[in-house]
Enzyme design. Structure first.
Site, short mmCIF file in Angstrom:
data_model
loop_
_atom_site.label_atom_id
_atom_site.label_comp_id
_atom_site.label_asym_id
_atom_site.label_seq_id
_atom_site.Cartn_x
_atom_site.Cartn_y
_atom_site.Cartn_z
N SER A 68 0.84 -1.19 0.00
CA SER A 68 0.00 0.00 0.00
C SER A 68 0.87 1.24 0.00
O SER A 68 2.00 1.22 0.49
CB SER A 68 -0.91 0.02 1.23
OG SER A 68 -0.18 0.37 2.40
N ASP A 69 0.35 2.33 -0.54
CA ASP A 69 1.01 3.60 -0.29
C ASP A 69 0.81 3.93 1.19
O ASP A 69 0.05 3.27 1.90
CB ASP A 69 0.44 4.70 -1.19
CG ASP A 69 1.45 5.82 -1.43
OD1 ASP A 69 2.37 5.98 -0.60
OD2 ASP A 69 1.32 6.54 -2.43
N TYR A 70 1.48 4.95 1.65
CA TYR A 70 1.54 5.28 3.08
C TYR A 70 0.14 5.39 3.69
O TYR A 70 -0.60 6.32 3.38
CB TYR A 70 2.32 6.58 3.24
CG TYR A 70 2.61 6.97 4.66
CD1 TYR A 70 3.76 6.52 5.28
CD2 TYR A 70 1.73 7.77 5.37
CE1 TYR A 70 4.04 6.88 6.59
CE2 TYR A 70 2.00 8.13 6.67
CZ TYR A 70 3.15 7.69 7.28
OH TYR A 70 3.43 8.03 8.57
N THR A 71 -0.24 4.44 4.53
CA THR A 71 -1.54 4.36 5.24
C THR A 71 -2.74 4.35 4.29
O THR A 71 -3.85 4.69 4.69
CB THR A 71 -1.72 5.49 6.29
OG1 THR A 71 -1.85 6.75 5.63
CG2 THR A 71 -0.56 5.53 7.26
N ALA A 72 -2.55 3.95 3.04
CA ALA A 72 -3.67 3.95 2.09
C ALA A 72 -4.78 3.00 2.52
O ALA A 72 -5.97 3.25 2.22
CB ALA A 72 -3.18 3.59 0.69
#
Length: 721
Positions: free
Chosen positions: A267-271
């Site tokens: 995932s992208d950051y906390t997506a």
């Protein structure tokens, strides 16, 4: 996927918590380097992180640097955890490590994928020396709206150019041997259609057709995976109402089903956490479930998988088989890059301390920077003379050291950066340097000093444009213009009558107005990295003949966005031989670029013959050869980017007015000619049909070989069914 007995044995012995631990990537508090990028990531201390590694609850760390400390974190994972599974150490290494290269958009202006492969290779050498295995790059998003700030991280508005650079960067980062000490695992991002956010506003919604998704936004990802990428990053945005990080269609049906991808999705950051804010997940537990069943294998920083996957498994809402498959993917990638056989690879403090290659890397940075510069305009004022000419460098970026790198550079060695003034003074010691104004605000007496310097000079170099924090993540702009304080400075300097050369600093296409647009010469100098000054000096004084071409269209006005050359033709196109009333245009301006995609000038000139086709009609399985002769009609040697464009005249879906299908950079001495040929097959003119199939259609086509997306003489051919 062929199953590795060693990995299967590990999976069989792992607890659920240990399995979930492999699916978490967390901030590297053991060796924190960039706490200001995401300040909350370092809330946990090093001892807590090491305890979690010891317990087998961490699969990867990110944005730390340092071989010695990385070696210690790896030692804990190998020697003190129950199963001894190695960590993978990642970081945002986008366009350079210690040596910073031009922003990817600028480098794309070279139209040389081989150059991007070479700069990515050097980036990998430096990053792996600093204890990094894995980079979150390249960004391969197609950006058709220049208001969006992250266009700086990609390769522009065209899918063919973008795909070529995506593949080249993957090859460069990873090298020929994934287990090599200097191989850097790449992660094409952001999957998918992040560059299509509405209004160019960061993190916004994306509402596009299936055909546009498949024909424009997915091909660069496929090219990157075909080049060998083993990880991919999910995007923040939704697509047609479904967040990308919860899209099973993207992560499973397309990625694993259609494309047979065997690596893992991070995932992208906390997506995954952000699915709650989207209104797509009821709570954090639901967000973890939705992201995981969609196919997001590794959760970045949110901790949702660690908090909720064990319970989801226990309650039967997520199957053990799915969990095992994600763990298998992560462990298989760790195995593929050699961590099981050599867990301390790329963690050598002696290698990290050796900077003997840095000089050669600087030479590449200089070459990459000058190859990225695009000359939009020149009335003959350039190149400058090295003697007998009084030159003033005016503007906030002349002696500026803070805006050389561009966005997303965490680890650059600023002691080796060379600003514009220093680069020019190495050639012209008597250069006069005046700031004139601040980046966003006027300075007291600045314009007066600038005007005095301009009046005393034979030519003025104006170093103006955007600061680096105007582009990149969370840096969308409504007005893609030179800041007003600088525009005021430029107008005052231009009013002196002294010839003006604009050195434009930018991370996107800008709408140029007034004295900027009307300057005697304009050089697009992007954010060029460590060797900014020498590279600009090389071009300004004619030691290097500029050969960059625009990877994005420069609009006449900011209000034209989104604007891109390969738009669909309407039922009322604006045509040169027809009156403009009731045509597809704006009230104030024509429907065309100020400077089109592919445009760029040189200190010489090139002439093209009319394109020739090898046959007027080709069969379904035949290959067409399209050729032209290009001649250097000027007085100096130079490079030309020869570009092939095609238009499908009649189709079951309205087709773009032109589409780039090939490009080639050639070098010619004065008076020399060369025949340049391209091959076309039906695959080159195929597109996604209304029923979702991907195929070409028989019919008539126009084809151009030209120096930009505008102009050139067309030939025609027919594809038979």
């Amino acid at each position: 996927m062929i199953r590795d007995p060693r990995i299967e044995d590990l999976i069989a012995r792992m607890t659920v918590e240990e399995k979930v631990g492999q699916l978490g990537v967390f901030a590297d508090a053991v060796r924190p380097f960039a706490p200001d990028v995401n300040p909350e990531v370092n809330a946990r201390g090093a001892s807590e992180v090491l305890d979690q590694i010891r317990a087998g609850l961490v699969g990867a760390l990110f944005n730390g640097v340092g071989a010695l400390e990385g070696r210690e974190a790896q030692r804990v994972a190998i020697e003190e955890s129950r199963l001894g599974i190695p960590l993978i150490l990642g970081a945002d290494v986008i366009h350079g490590m210690r040596t910073v290269f031009p922003i990817p958009l600028g480098e794309a202006a070279s139209f040389e994928p081989d150059l991007a492969e070479r700069t990515a290779r050097v980036t990998a050498v430096e990053a792996t020396a600093a204890g990094i295995h894995w980079t979150y790059a390249p960004a391969v998003d197609i950006a058709r709206d220049q208001r969006w700030g992250r266009g700086a991280e990609g390769s522009g508005e065209d899918v063919v150019l973008g795909s070529a650079f995506a593949a080249a960067r993957v090859r460069g980062f990873q090298g020929t041997d994934l287990t090599a000490t200097d191989s850097l695992l790449s992660t094409p991002k952001h999957f998918a259609a992040y560059g299509a956010v509405a209004g160019g506003m960061e993190y916004n919604s994306v509402d596009i057709s299936e055909q546009t998704l498949r024909d424009v936004h997915l091909p660069p990802f496929k090219a990157a995976l075909d080049a060998g990428a083993l990880t991919i990053m999910s995007a923040f945005n939704d697509i047609n109402g479904v967040p990308a990080s919860a899209s099973r269609e993207l992560m499973t049906d397309i990625l694993r089903g259609e494309w047979a991808f065997e690596g893992f999705v991070v995932s992208d950051y906390t997506a995954d956490f952000e699915l709650v804010a989207h209104g797509y997940a009821a709570d954090e537990r639901d967000a973890a479930r939705l992201a995981f069943i969609a196919g997001v294998d590794m959760s970045m920083q949110s901790g949702l998988y660690a908090a909720h996957l064990p319970d989801l498994i226990e309650k039967g809402e997520v199957s053990m088989e799915m969990l095992d498959e994600s763990v298998r993917r992560v462990l298989s990638v760790k195995s593929a890059i050699g961590l099981f056989d050599n867990p301390y690879r790329s963690l050598d403090p002696v290698r990290e301390a050796d900077d003997s290659l840095r000089e050669a890397h600087g030479e590449l940075a200089r070459d990459a920077a000058r190859r990225s510069i695009v000359m939009l305009k020149n009335d003959g004022v350039l190149p400058l003379r090295k003697t007998g000419q009084r030159v003033a460098l005016i503007g906030p970026f002349g002696a500026d050291q803070d805006n050389l790198e561009g966005c997303w550079t965490l680890f650059g060695d600023k002691t080796r950066h060379v600003d514009i003034a220093s680069g020019l003074r190495a050639v012209l010691p008597e250069l006069v340097v005046v700031e004139g104004s601040g980046i966003e605000e006027p300075i007291e007496g600045g314009i007066e000093a600038a005007v005095a310097a301009a009046k005393a000079a034979d030519v003025v170099l104006l170093a103006v444009g955007e600061p680096q924090n105007y582009s990149g993540e969370a840096q969308s702009r409504t007005q893609i213009i030179v800041p007003p304080a600088q525009q005021q400075l430029i107008e005052a300097v231009a009013a002196t009558g002294t010839p003006v050369v604009i050195l434009l600093k930018n991370g996107r296409a800008l709408a140029l107005t007034g004295a900027v647009r009307n300057a005697n010469a304009i050089l697009v100098t992007w954010f060029l990295g460590s060797q900014t000054g020498p590279a600009i000096a090389d071009v300004v004084f004619g030691d290097y003949n500029p050969a960059g071409r625009l990877p994005v269209s420069f609009p006449q006005d900011a209000g034209q966005q989104p604007f891109f050359y390969n738009h669909l033709r309407t039922g009322r196109p604006e045509l040169a031989d027809q009156p403009p009333a009731f045509k597809s245009r704006w009230r104030e301006i024509t429907h065309e670029a100020l400077y089109p995609f592919g445009h760029g000038l040189s200190y010489t000139t090139f002439e093209y013959t009319a394109p020739k086709v090898s046959a007027a009609s080709i069969g379904w399985n035949d290959t067409l050869v399209v050729s032209t002769t290009v001649t250097n009609t000027g007085k100096v040697a130079g490079e030309e980017v020869v570009q092939l464009y095609v238009h499908d005249r009649v189709a079951s879906r309205v087709r773009p007015v032109k589409e780039l299908k090939g490009f080639r950079k050639i070098h010619l001495v004065p008076g020399a000619s060369v025949e340049v040929s391209f091959e076309l097959t039906r695959a080159d003119v195929a597109f996604t049909q209304r029923d979702g199939t991907f195929t070409a259609e028989p019919g008539a086509f126009d084809v151009w070989i030209a120096g930009s997306s505008e102009g050139g003489e067309a030939a025609e051919f027919t594809l038979r069914g």
